[in-house]
Design a protein around this motif. Structure first.
Motif, PDB file in Angstrom:
ATOM      1  N   ASN A 153       0.812  -1.210   0.000  1.00 25.23           N
ATOM      2  CA  ASN A 153       0.000   0.000   0.000  1.00 25.23           C
ATOM      3  C   ASN A 153       0.855   1.274   0.000  1.00 25.23           C
ATOM      4  OD1 ASN A 153      -2.486   1.571   0.333  1.00 25.23           O
ATOM      5  ND2 ASN A 153      -3.338  -0.269   1.287  1.00 25.23           N
ATOM      6  N   GLY A 154       0.190   2.436   0.081  1.00 23.63           N
ATOM      7  CA  GLY A 154       0.911   3.703   0.044  1.00 23.63           C
ATOM      8  C   GLY A 154       0.126   4.795   0.736  1.00 23.63           C
ATOM      9  N   PRO A 155       0.519   6.059   0.545  1.00 25.44           N
ATOM     10  CA  PRO A 155      -0.180   7.183   1.171  1.00 25.44           C
ATOM     11  C   PRO A 155      -1.664   7.153   0.818  1.00 25.44           C
ATOM     12  CG  PRO A 155       1.865   7.911   0.153  1.00 25.44           C
ATOM     13  CD  PRO A 155       1.665   6.510  -0.279  1.00 25.44           C
ATOM     14  N   GLN A 156      -2.519   7.445   1.784  1.00 23.36           N
ATOM     15  CA  GLN A 156      -3.961   7.271   1.585  1.00 23.36           C
ATOM     16  C   GLN A 156      -4.628   8.468   0.903  1.00 23.36           C
ATOM     17  OE1 GLN A 156      -5.700   4.078   2.334  1.00 23.36           O
ATOM     18  NE2 GLN A 156      -3.549   3.890   1.815  1.00 23.36           N
ATOM     19  N   VAL A 157      -4.217   8.714  -0.328  1.00 20.05           N
ATOM     20  CA  VAL A 157      -4.883   9.682  -1.197  1.00 20.05           C
ATOM     21  C   VAL A 157      -5.820   8.895  -2.105  1.00 20.05           C
ATOM     22  CG1 VAL A 157      -3.032  11.370  -1.093  1.00 20.05           C
ATOM     23  CG2 VAL A 157      -2.973   9.610  -2.860  1.00 20.05           C
ATOM     24  N   SER A 158      -6.722   9.603  -2.792  1.00 23.00           N
ATOM     25  CA  SER A 158      -7.761   8.923  -3.566  1.00 23.00           C
ATOM     26  C   SER A 158      -7.191   7.972  -4.616  1.00 23.00           C
ATOM     27  CB  SER A 158      -8.679   9.949  -4.235  1.00 23.00           C
ATOM     28  OG  SER A 158      -7.964  10.732  -5.177  1.00 23.00           O
ATOM     29  N   SER A 159      -6.104   8.374  -5.279  1.00 23.08           N
ATOM     30  CA  SER A 159      -5.555   7.539  -6.347  1.00 23.08           C
ATOM     31  C   SER A 159      -5.059   6.199  -5.807  1.00 23.08           C
ATOM     32  CB  SER A 159      -4.411   8.277  -7.065  1.00 23.08           C
ATOM     33  OG  SER A 159      -3.424   8.685  -6.139  1.00 23.08           O
ATOM     34  N   VAL A 160      -4.393   6.230  -4.659  1.00 21.46           N
ATOM     35  CA  VAL A 160      -3.870   4.992  -4.062  1.00 21.46           C
ATOM     36  C   VAL A 160      -5.007   4.119  -3.548  1.00 21.46           C
ATOM     37  CG1 VAL A 160      -2.477   4.046  -2.179  1.00 21.46           C
ATOM     38  CG2 VAL A 160      -1.647   6.018  -3.482  1.00 21.46           C
ATOM     39  N   ILE A 161      -5.969   4.726  -2.876  1.00 24.34           N
ATOM     40  CA  ILE A 161      -7.126   3.977  -2.367  1.00 24.34           C
ATOM     41  C   ILE A 161      -7.847   3.266  -3.514  1.00 24.34           C
ATOM     42  CG2 ILE A 161      -9.400   4.216  -1.293  1.00 24.34           C
ATOM     43  CD1 ILE A 161      -8.164   6.586   0.331  1.00 24.34           C
ATOM     44  N   ASP A 162      -8.002   3.965  -4.634  1.00 27.07           N
ATOM     45  CA  ASP A 162      -8.687   3.381  -5.791  1.00 27.07           C
ATOM     46  C   ASP A 162      -7.874   2.244  -6.409  1.00 27.07           C
ATOM     47  OD1 ASP A 162     -10.776   5.112  -5.465  1.00 27.07           O
ATOM     48  OD2 ASP A 162     -10.251   6.429  -7.127  1.00 27.07           O
ATOM     49  N   ARG A 163      -6.562   2.408  -6.487  1.00 25.58           N
ATOM     50  CA  ARG A 163      -5.718   1.346  -7.060  1.00 25.58           C
ATOM     51  C   ARG A 163      -5.809   0.075  -6.229  1.00 25.58           C
ATOM     52  NH1 ARG A 163      -0.407   5.209  -8.244  1.00 25.58           N
ATOM     53  NH2 ARG A 163      -1.566   6.677  -9.559  1.00 25.58           N
ATOM     54  N   VAL A 164      -5.772   0.235  -4.930  1.00 24.88           N
ATOM     55  CA  VAL A 164      -5.862  -0.930  -4.039  1.00 24.88           C
ATOM     56  C   VAL A 164      -7.234  -1.580  -4.164  1.00 24.88           C
ATOM     57  CG1 VAL A 164      -5.881  -1.668  -1.623  1.00 24.88           C
ATOM     58  CG2 VAL A 164      -4.102  -0.101  -2.440  1.00 24.88           C
ATOM     59  N   ALA A 165      -8.283  -0.776  -4.283  1.00 26.76           N
ATOM     60  CA  ALA A 165      -9.637  -1.328  -4.449  1.00 26.76           C
ATOM     61  C   ALA A 165      -9.732  -2.137  -5.736  1.00 26.76           C
ATOM     62  CB  ALA A 165     -10.662  -0.195  -4.463  1.00 26.76           C
ATOM     63  N   GLY A 166      -9.144  -1.629  -6.812  1.00 25.02           N
ATOM     64  CA  GLY A 166      -9.153  -2.352  -8.081  1.00 25.02           C
ATOM     65  C   GLY A 166      -8.369  -3.642  -7.999  1.00 25.02           C
ATOM     66  N   CYS A 167      -7.239  -3.588  -7.314  1.00 24.23           N
ATOM     67  CA  CYS A 167      -6.412  -4.791  -7.143  1.00 24.23           C
ATOM     68  C   CYS A 167      -7.174  -5.859  -6.354  1.00 24.23           C
ATOM     69  CB  CYS A 167      -5.117  -4.420  -6.425  1.00 24.23           C
ATOM     70  SG  CYS A 167      -4.029  -5.830  -6.130  1.00 24.23           S
TER      71      CYS A 167
END
Length: 309
Positions: A153-167
């Motif tokens: 994971n990474g810093p909890q900004v929208s782009s990272v949260i969305d990438r993890v959700a897609g994964c």
């Protein structure tokens, strides 16, 4: 025709005339780091589109070096300078909201790129859910639907949260995939990826694949595996950065990256921002740009961030 009818007809004609176009004279850009090729490409794309609209436009690009207070000061300086448009990559999507309101109160259009920002007039970013899903589906396919994997994971900004959700969406659709851990923040950096991956490799004697939320973490994770002599691990990420192009063409564990197009992102941001400045609202406040999965097989055909536009 009476003079009253003539006056009325003239007034009606005047009211139906289009409003005079507002010229884009000045653009202020606030980005996380001008030492990062991603943000350099954003700067170039924004400047190119602004100069296309008005060859005499003044474009001021500043890096806030991940210092939120510095970004606030930059926005306030843009307001004081009377820019027409602010394009920013928010240091904190929520904390930046009051600064955005101050800009809008001064009649300035605010466009957020790469990451959503509360209150921005327009947001342009990669379809990060799709990017995470594509990068992790690659892992599922590569492992034949079975294996022990990690989401770094990474810093909890929208782009990272969305990438993890897609994964997670891709992994959850494959019953044979076991996610060992998914919540450790590797800080979005090469050093962070190196440190976190060292811990993973010490903790897990069996590890088949790792999804990292961006390319710097992927490069750091690959280095950690090399240092500890671990092989047969598939690493994927999101970005499509110049460094990942090199990694995909050389002897690394990195096998795929869902690419972004920062140059196109910024061009569209300035285009839509200028339209809004002239009263033309976009059909949607948020525009998602689809990613392209770059792999060892197709990297030679990938244009990349540095390609001539």
């Amino acid at each position: 025709m009476s003079k009253f009818k003539i006056a009325g007809a003239l007034l009606a004609a005047v009211l139906t005339l289009p409003a005079e176009a507002k010229e884009l004279k000045s653009v202020g850009i606030s980005l996380a780091s001008l030492g990062n090729p991603f943000f350099v490409a954003i700067s170039k794309g924004a400047a190119a589109e602004a100069q296309k609209i008005n060859p005499n436009v003044k474009v001021t690009t500043l890096g806030y070096d991940y210092d939120l207070n510095k970004q606030f000061n930059q926005i306030d300086n843009f307001i004081a300078a009377g820019v027409d448009l602010i394009l920013l990559n928010p240091g904190d999507p929520h904390a930046v909201a009051p600064a955005i309101k101050r800009a809008q109160a001064a009649g300035i259009v605010v466009v957020a790129v790469d990451t959503a920002a509360d209150g921005a007039d327009i947001t342009i970013m990669t379809d990060n859910v799709k990017a995470g899903e594509e990068a992790c589906q690659f892992i599922v396919d590569k492992l034949g639907g079975k294996g022990d994997v990690i989401i770094e994971n990474g810093p909890q900004v929208s782009s990272v949260i969305d990438r993890v959700a897609g994964c997670k969406k891709a992994f959850s659709a494959a019953p044979g995939i076991k996610v060992l851990t998914a919540d450790q923040d590797a800080k979005g950096s090469r050093d962070g990826g190196l440190a976190v991956m060292q811990g993973y490799l010490t903790r897990y004697p069996k590890l088949d694949a790792v999804f990292t939320i961006n390319d710097p973490q992927a490069i750091g994770s690959d280095l950690a595996a090399k240092q500890l002599g671990r092989t047969n691990i598939v690493i994927t990420s999101v970005d499509g950065a110049p460094d990942i192009e090199k990694a995909l063409k050389s002897n690394t564990l990195i096998e795929a990256s869902a690419s972004q197009d920062p140059y196109a992102m910024a061009k569209l941001g300035v285009q839509l921002g200028n339209d809004l400045l002239n009263g033309k609202k976009p059909s949607a406040s948020t525009t998602l740009i689809p990613p392209q999965l770059v792999t060892r097989k197709n990297v030679s055909d990938y244009a990349g961030w540095d390609s001539h536009r």
